[in-house]
Scaffold this motif. Structure first.
Motif, PDB file in Angstrom:
ATOM      1  N   ASN A 345       0.814  -1.268  -0.079  1.00  0.00           N
ATOM      2  CA  ASN A 345      -0.082  -0.013   0.031  1.00  0.00           C
ATOM      3  C   ASN A 345       0.972   1.513  -0.190  1.00  0.00           C
ATOM      4  OD1 ASN A 345      -2.927  -0.903   0.406  1.00  0.00           O
ATOM      5  ND2 ASN A 345      -1.679  -2.055   1.824  1.00  0.00           N
ATOM      6  N   PHE A 346       2.058   1.059   0.029  1.00  0.00           N
ATOM      7  CA  PHE A 346       3.094   2.383   0.105  1.00  0.00           C
ATOM      8  C   PHE A 346       4.050   2.201  -0.657  1.00  0.00           C
ATOM      9  CE2 PHE A 346       0.580   2.503   4.362  1.00  0.00           C
ATOM     10  CZ  PHE A 346       0.284   3.813   4.326  1.00  0.00           C
ATOM     11  N   ASN A 347       4.854   3.237  -1.262  1.00  0.00           N
ATOM     12  CA  ASN A 347       6.181   3.401  -1.801  1.00  0.00           C
ATOM     13  C   ASN A 347       7.091   3.199  -0.686  1.00  0.00           C
ATOM     14  OD1 ASN A 347       8.138   3.598  -3.579  1.00  0.00           O
ATOM     15  ND2 ASN A 347       7.787   5.718  -3.908  1.00  0.00           N
ATOM     16  N   LEU A 348       7.831   2.266  -0.636  1.00  0.00           N
ATOM     17  CA  LEU A 348       8.844   2.104   0.527  1.00  0.00           C
ATOM     18  C   LEU A 348      10.300   2.386  -0.103  1.00  0.00           C
ATOM     19  CD1 LEU A 348       7.483  -1.055   2.243  1.00  0.00           C
ATOM     20  CD2 LEU A 348       6.910   1.476   2.618  1.00  0.00           C
ATOM     21  N   SER A 349      10.464   2.648  -1.252  1.00  0.00           N
ATOM     22  CA  SER A 349      11.688   3.187  -1.714  1.00  0.00           C
ATOM     23  C   SER A 349      12.204   4.736  -1.340  1.00  0.00           C
ATOM     24  CB  SER A 349      11.852   2.852  -3.274  1.00  0.00           C
ATOM     25  OG  SER A 349      12.989   3.277  -3.835  1.00  0.00           O
ATOM     26  N   ILE A 350      13.068   4.527  -0.458  1.00  0.00           N
ATOM     27  CA  ILE A 350      13.128   5.901   0.320  1.00  0.00           C
ATOM     28  C   ILE A 350      13.769   7.169  -0.977  1.00  0.00           C
ATOM     29  CG2 ILE A 350      14.636   7.248   1.697  1.00  0.00           C
ATOM     30  CD1 ILE A 350      14.700   4.801   3.707  1.00  0.00           C
ATOM     31  N   LYS A 351      14.326   6.509  -1.848  1.00  0.00           N
ATOM     32  CA  LYS A 351      15.019   7.378  -2.848  1.00  0.00           C
ATOM     33  C   LYS A 351      13.635   8.082  -3.838  1.00  0.00           C
ATOM     34  CE  LYS A 351      19.413   5.363  -3.484  1.00  0.00           C
ATOM     35  NZ  LYS A 351      20.392   4.377  -4.588  1.00  0.00           N
ATOM     36  N   THR A 352      12.952   7.426  -3.944  1.00  0.00           N
ATOM     37  CA  THR A 352      11.598   7.666  -4.685  1.00  0.00           C
ATOM     38  C   THR A 352      10.379   8.304  -4.079  1.00  0.00           C
ATOM     39  OG1 THR A 352      10.949   5.556  -4.991  1.00  0.00           O
ATOM     40  CG2 THR A 352      12.477   6.308  -6.657  1.00  0.00           C
ATOM     41  N   VAL A 353      10.493   8.529  -2.700  1.00  0.00           N
ATOM     42  CA  VAL A 353       9.433   8.720  -1.828  1.00  0.00           C
ATOM     43  C   VAL A 353       9.001  10.247  -2.220  1.00  0.00           C
ATOM     44  CG1 VAL A 353       8.484   9.302   0.378  1.00  0.00           C
ATOM     45  CG2 VAL A 353       9.478   7.108  -0.259  1.00  0.00           C
ATOM     46  N   THR A 354       7.651  10.583  -2.744  1.00  0.00           N
ATOM     47  CA  THR A 354       7.269  11.965  -2.748  1.00  0.00           C
ATOM     48  C   THR A 354       6.141  12.272  -1.964  1.00  0.00           C
ATOM     49  OG1 THR A 354       6.122  11.034  -4.966  1.00  0.00           O
ATOM     50  CG2 THR A 354       8.055  12.075  -5.122  1.00  0.00           C
ATOM     51  N   ASP A 355       5.182  11.294  -1.701  1.00  0.00           N
ATOM     52  CA  ASP A 355       4.075  11.489  -0.894  1.00  0.00           C
ATOM     53  C   ASP A 355       4.390  11.601   0.309  1.00  0.00           C
ATOM     54  OD1 ASP A 355       1.549  11.434   0.301  1.00  0.00           O
ATOM     55  OD2 ASP A 355       0.588  10.392  -1.688  1.00  0.00           O
ATOM     56  N   PRO A 356       3.807  12.530   1.180  1.00  0.00           N
ATOM     57  CA  PRO A 356       4.202  12.491   2.661  1.00  0.00           C
ATOM     58  C   PRO A 356       3.658  11.285   3.374  1.00  0.00           C
ATOM     59  CG  PRO A 356       3.366  14.534   2.092  1.00  0.00           C
ATOM     60  CD  PRO A 356       3.274  13.682   0.892  1.00  0.00           C
ATOM     61  N   SER A 357       2.524  10.490   2.856  1.00  0.00           N
ATOM     62  CA  SER A 357       1.964   9.312   3.383  1.00  0.00           C
ATOM     63  C   SER A 357       3.050   8.120   3.410  1.00  0.00           C
ATOM     64  CB  SER A 357       0.659   9.201   2.780  1.00  0.00           C
ATOM     65  OG  SER A 357       0.834   8.712   1.408  1.00  0.00           O
ATOM     66  N   ASP A 358       3.760   8.130   2.178  1.00  0.00           N
ATOM     67  CA  ASP A 358       4.795   7.102   2.015  1.00  0.00           C
ATOM     68  C   ASP A 358       5.555   7.121   3.035  1.00  0.00           C
ATOM     69  OD1 ASP A 358       3.316   5.984  -0.238  1.00  0.00           O
ATOM     70  OD2 ASP A 358       4.519   7.195  -1.634  1.00  0.00           O
ATOM     71  N   TRP A 359       5.948   8.324   3.659  1.00  0.00           N
ATOM     72  CA  TRP A 359       6.828   8.328   4.824  1.00  0.00           C
ATOM     73  C   TRP A 359       6.215   7.736   6.112  1.00  0.00           C
ATOM     74  CZ3 TRP A 359      11.742   8.928   4.003  1.00  0.00           C
ATOM     75  CH2 TRP A 359      12.287   9.714   3.175  1.00  0.00           C
ATOM     76  N   PHE A 360       5.047   7.827   6.201  1.00  0.00           N
ATOM     77  CA  PHE A 360       4.323   7.032   7.206  1.00  0.00           C
ATOM     78  C   PHE A 360       4.409   5.558   7.034  1.00  0.00           C
ATOM     79  CE2 PHE A 360       0.458   4.396   8.179  1.00  0.00           C
ATOM     80  CZ  PHE A 360       0.151   4.762   9.736  1.00  0.00           C
ATOM     81  N   GLY A 361       4.534   5.029   5.746  1.00  0.00           N
ATOM     82  CA  GLY A 361       4.817   3.611   5.655  1.00  0.00           C
ATOM     83  C   GLY A 361       6.062   3.358   6.003  1.00  0.00           C
ATOM     84  N   VAL A 362       6.858   4.131   5.537  1.00  0.00           N
ATOM     85  CA  VAL A 362       8.497   3.746   5.704  1.00  0.00           C
ATOM     86  C   VAL A 362       8.770   3.499   7.294  1.00  0.00           C
ATOM     87  CG1 VAL A 362      10.855   4.621   5.478  1.00  0.00           C
ATOM     88  CG2 VAL A 362       9.328   4.697   3.580  1.00  0.00           C
ATOM     89  N   PHE A 363       8.240   4.322   8.035  1.00  0.00           N
ATOM     90  CA  PHE A 363       8.166   4.563   9.357  1.00  0.00           C
ATOM     91  C   PHE A 363       7.791   3.182  10.192  1.00  0.00           C
ATOM     92  CE2 PHE A 363       6.458   5.218  13.610  1.00  0.00           C
ATOM     93  CZ  PHE A 363       7.718   5.571  14.477  1.00  0.00           C
ATOM     94  N   PHE A 364       6.677   2.804   9.689  1.00  0.00           N
ATOM     95  CA  PHE A 364       6.012   1.478  10.404  1.00  0.00           C
ATOM     96  C   PHE A 364       6.525   0.339   9.754  1.00  0.00           C
ATOM     97  CE2 PHE A 364       2.728   4.605  11.603  1.00  0.00           C
ATOM     98  CZ  PHE A 364       2.592   4.158  13.076  1.00  0.00           C
ATOM     99  N   VAL A 365       7.016   0.405   8.566  1.00  0.00           N
ATOM    100  CA  VAL A 365       7.716  -0.967   8.093  1.00  0.00           C
ATOM    101  C   VAL A 365       8.861  -0.976   8.702  1.00  0.00           C
ATOM    102  CG1 VAL A 365       8.773  -0.225   5.957  1.00  0.00           C
ATOM    103  CG2 VAL A 365       7.691  -2.267   6.135  1.00  0.00           C
ATOM    104  N   THR A 366       9.729   0.038   8.951  1.00  0.00           N
ATOM    105  CA  THR A 366      10.984  -0.170   9.835  1.00  0.00           C
ATOM    106  C   THR A 366      10.923  -0.531  11.228  1.00  0.00           C
ATOM    107  OG1 THR A 366      11.729   2.099   8.442  1.00  0.00           O
ATOM    108  CG2 THR A 366      12.974   1.209  10.762  1.00  0.00           C
ATOM    109  N   LEU A 367       9.695  -0.257  11.896  1.00  0.00           N
ATOM    110  CA  LEU A 367       9.355  -1.022  13.042  1.00  0.00           C
ATOM    111  C   LEU A 367       9.139  -2.267  12.968  1.00  0.00           C
ATOM    112  CD1 LEU A 367       7.078   1.738  14.668  1.00  0.00           C
ATOM    113  CD2 LEU A 367       9.487   1.239  15.314  1.00  0.00           C
ATOM    114  N   ALA A 368       8.302  -3.098  11.783  1.00  0.00           N
ATOM    115  CA  ALA A 368       8.154  -4.095  11.427  1.00  0.00           C
ATOM    116  C   ALA A 368       9.314  -4.997  11.169  1.00  0.00           C
ATOM    117  CB  ALA A 368       7.073  -4.293  10.364  1.00  0.00           C
TER     118      ALA A 368
END
Length: 883
Positions: A345-368
């Motif tokens: 559901n999120f773009n998890l490639s940090i280099k190509t993240v543009t939507d702020p909501s994707d940073w939400f996904g990156v944060f929680f997937v890091t916790l996972a």
């Protein structure tokens, strides 16, 4: 003398192995001693250390052995062996954590009430353990300690009980993931390369052509292919074993009486116990094999998944009975589910993240991910602290892995020595000289491997015999077998080495844990029927190669990297699929073509209309070409009846003549290099004998051979020409129709480009040259991708070149832009009219023809086509008459 040293090599090896000398040192030791002795003998008696080698000398062949050493460790392409320690770790960890024990006890209670139920449960669990551990010793010992006493207490026949345990314990050699399959894949990959070179040479010798058609190439293998290929044969063996025990119990109930479970099978506690014992191993099998089959993971990555999965299973099993037993595994599973959910559901490639909501996904997937690592580390810590399990498993893994790799290295040196004394050529000449062709050669090789199984372990057979015989068998075009089929056949055969007395390792393992009440002769009696069942399974797989080839082929055709339908390897099966369609749908197809022929195409440009009419005629005439192909096939089949025996005999004579000519060449080189009168006389006599043999063989070739061969080649050429015409006409007919449909579909895009070019034209002279050039380049890039817009793109390209000069010619560039716009307007006009006219019917036919007339023009096969073509490709097709 070479034969003498070749015999000495084998005698030294067999003596060392028979005396109990470690295999890891017996193989290279025999090679080094023999090479040194041959070098010293040559120096003493001939003055040349290389006199008793087929070529070069002892230093070169010792160097070749070292090169083979380096090839195993340092070749980047040969990374498959990395999977060996991973799968060994997985197997030993599952065995030490007593997962196998739970499986055996639970399945015995579940199947006990069935006649022969305990025996069937042993086979069932043996198959599951084979797919998770793959360690024969561990499986046999575990089942011997747990199941054998229970079977004897319930009055099971001692031979049947011990035979079932030994046979099911060896399933780990053929059911993936298996160490022997990985080793065989590594050996066969190299053998396939050698066989491909030999087949090309054979084709050149037979036809005089320097390049061999790519569809005649050898189909190699990998560890993943071997796993897929061995899966169905492994399941077949499990079914055969179960059927044998069930039938034996039904015919003679006293051999394997039913045992009733004291509790209730439908009780919640028992069902939970069954689920906990059965589901985790099945889930691990699904993750390991499923990831390979689905193309998600390589064999090495799947091995890592298996090792981590086994560690997590051990984490809860070793802590069984505690309330917190499942905490690490629950944390791991939840973390994996969260990673999958966020990745979907999120773009998890940090280099190509543009939507702020994707940073939400990156944060929680890091916790996972942190949770996943914590769960794995937690399980590992438990395995480390409880009974020192992790340390012991890693130590055992290191020992077993070292044993496998040292044997591989020793076998590499032995193979170099074997080739140095001409052993490979001797084997090749012996096998090629056997009457009966490929199948005679294959049966002899299978018999030799079976007999070697009485004395040697599977690793020695795989790494010593396979590199010698596999290139010979794979190169033979008369059977055109795949490397994966040969590997699985050898693997099934090698499996018997664990059962065959007197040195069957499964017998030794069981003997070590069985009570004194079980005599060794009972074990020997017990394994005999199962050896027969293994040979039955070998015969079934031999006569049905699709059992092996189907899964690797289907995976190959349905993967992301699947070849396009135009791939040469697919063509014959593709035509069979298409011919079946045309035979079944001739009336419907012709009615579709007839409908198009009656449409009004006046809205199309003249050249486009003429091309379409030619395409429709080609589409309608397709059955004429099909009839020509079928007629040529029938003619070839009739001619083959008389031609095949002559062809086989002549090619055999020609190969023998070629071998004799090579031997004469070698002898003449020896003659020039020696001054010994006696030796010269012997060499001249040998040359004379070979020349006489060549003369005799030439006399056996019929005088009519050249004409017979030429006539058959004419039939072959006729068939190939008809096939090429069918393919070309199909492709051209469909491409023209698709081109027109795509052209009409692209009206909106073309109109957008036209507007962009109008805007560019208005700004030329009012903006910088670089800005105008950039806009024109962008428009040109879009135009080149629009079907039928080539003329417009060419004009715009001319305008671009005039602007992109040191002294831009803007007036002339504007003229070319006007020409581009005129061309686009003309295209838009006819496409708009066609949209209202024949477009709908043309588009409907294009969609209909994608799976038949235009199949070769598609990017990939659809699932239905994959199934059809896989069934065809999975069978072996003789190429003998093409060589």
């Amino acid at each position: 003398m070479e034969l003498l040293f070749l015999a000495l090599l084998f005698l030294l090896m067999m003596y060392a192995l028979g005396s109990g000398y470690p295999v890891a040192f017996a193989l290279p030791g025999a090679a080094i001693v023999t090479i040194i002795l041959a070098g010293l003998t040559g120096t003493l008696f001939e003055g040349d250390s290389g006199a008793y080698f087929i070529q070069d000398g002892p230093i070169e062949w010792l160097t070749a052995g070292v090169t083979n050493f380096r090839g195993i460790y340092w070749e980047v392409e040969r990374d498959t062996l990395i999977a060996i320690p991973l799968f060994i770790f997985m197997g030993i960890m599952l065995q030490r954590s007593k997962i196998a024990e739970d499986l055996l006890v639970t399945m015995a209670q579940l199947f006990g009430a069935v006649p022969g139920g305990l025996g069937i449960s042993v086979v069932f669990v043996g198959g599951l353990l084979a797919a998770t551990t793959g360690i024969v010793g561990a499986t046999v010992v575990a089942m011997g300690l747990i199941s054998l006493p229970a079977m004897l207490r319930n009055n099971y026949s001692k031979p049947l009980a011990t035979g079932a345990i030994c046979a099911s314990g060896t399933l780990g050699q053929i059911i993936p993931p298996s160490i022997v399959l990985i080793i065989l894949a590594d050996q066969l990959a190299s053998a396939a390369d050698q066989a491909a070179t030999a087949r090309k040479a054979l084709y050149k010798q037979a036809t005089g052509q320097f390049s061999m058609p790519s569809e005649f190439n050898i189909i190699s293998t990998s560890a993943g292919d071997m796993f897929l290929g061995a899966f169905l044969p492994g399941i077949l063996l499990v079914g055969i074993y179960m059927a044998y025990i069930l039938i034996a119990a039904l015919i003679r109930p006293s051999l394997a009486p039913a045992v009733k479970y004291d509790g209730k099978l439908l009780e919640r506690s028992f069902l939970l116990k069954v689920a906990l014992a059965l589901v985790p191993p099945l889930l691990l099998i699904f993750l390991v094999l499923g990831s390979i089959i689905a193309g998600i993971a390589t064999v090495n990555q799947a091995g890592a998944i298996g090792a981590v999965g086994a560690l997590i299973m051990a984490g809860y099993k070793l802590h069984e009975g505690s309330r917190s037993a499942f905490y690490p595994s629950i944390l791991t599973i939840v973390s994996l589910l969260l990673i999958w959910l966020f990745k979907s559901n999120f773009n998890l490639s940090i280099k190509t993240v543009t939507d702020p909501s994707d940073w939400f996904g990156v944060f929680f997937v890091t916790l996972a991910v942190i949770g996943l690592c914590t769960g794995i580390a937690w399980s590992g810590w438990r395995a480390f602290k409880i009974e020192n399990t992790l340390r012991e498993v890693m130590s055992e893994t290191a020992k077993t892995t070292s044993l496998v790799f040292i044997i591989l290295l020793g076998a590499a040196m032995l193979t170099a020595a074997f080739r140095g004394f001409g052993g490979e050529e001797i084997v090749k000449h012996f096998l090629s000289g056997l009457p009966g062709g490929f199948w005679a050669q294959f049966m002899v090789v299978m018999l030799v491997i079976f007999l070697l199984g009485f004395f040697l372990d599977f690793i020695e057979i795989a790494v010593v015999v396979v590199p010698i015989v596999a290139p010979i068998l794979l190169a033979d075009p008369s059977a055109n077998i795949t490397a994966v089929w040969l590997g699985v056949m050898i693997g099934l055969n090698i499996q018997t080495s664990f059962l065959t007395p007197p040195f069957g390792f499964a017998l030794f393992y069981l003997r070590g844990v069985a009570s004194k009440a079980v005599k060794t002769i009972d074990m020997y009696k017990g394994v005999v029927p199962f050896i027969g069942l293994q040979l039955l399974g070998l015969a079934i797989v031999g006569f049905n190669p699709s059992l092996v080839n189907y899964l690797p082929t289907k995976t190959f055709l349905s993967s992301e990297t699947a070849p396009p339908p135009k791939n040469p390897r697919l063509q014959l099966c593709l035509e069979n699929h298409l011919f079946s369609f045309y035979d079944a749908n001739k009336s419907e197809y012709l009615s579709q073509v007839s409908l198009l022929n009656n449409l009004d195409y006046s809205s199309l440009p003249k050249t486009t209309m003429a091309g379409l009419q030619r395409s429709l005629k080609s589409a309608g005439d397709i059955f004429i070409l099909i009839d020509e192909i079928k007629e040529a096939q029938a003619e070839m089949a009739r001619a083959s009846v008389a031609y095949a025996p002559i062809h086989t005999e002549v090619r055999s004579l020609e190969r023998t003549i070629k071998q004799n000519q090579e031997e004469i060449k070698t002898l003449k080189n020896e003659l020039r290099g020696t001054d010994d009168v006696s030796k010269k006389t012997d060499i001249k006599q040998s040359i004379s004998t070979l020349e006489t043999s060549i003369t005799e063989k030439l006399a056996l070739i019929p005088n009519s051979w050249q004409k017979t061969n030429k006539d058959f080649k004419l039939i072959t050429t006729k068939l190939n020409r008809a096939r090429m015409q069918f393919r070309r006409q199909s492709d051209q007919a469909y491409s023209e129709i698709r081109g027109i449909v795509n052209s009409i579909n692209s009206v909106s895009i073309l109109d957008e480009v036209r507007q962009d070019i109008v805007n560019v034209k208005a700004r030329i002279g009012q903006q910088s040259v670089d800005e105008a050039l950039s806009e024109i380049k962008a428009a040109y890039s879009v135009l080149t991708r629009i079907p039928g817009a080539n003329n417009a793109a060419k004009s715009l390209s001319n305008a671009r070149r005039l602007i992109d000069r040191k002294d831009p010619n803007l007036p002339k560039a504007v003229a070319f832009v006007d020409e581009t716009l005129a061309s686009i307007n003309a295209e838009l006009t006819w496409r708009g009219k066609a949209k209202q006219g024949p477009y709908e019917k043309l588009a409907a036919f294009e969609a209909y023809a994608r799976s038949n007339l235009g199949l070769r023009e598609q990017d990939r096969l659809n699932p239905e086509q994959v199934d059809s073509i896989t069934s065809c490709l999975a069978k072996h097709r003789s190429l003998a008459l093409q060589f």
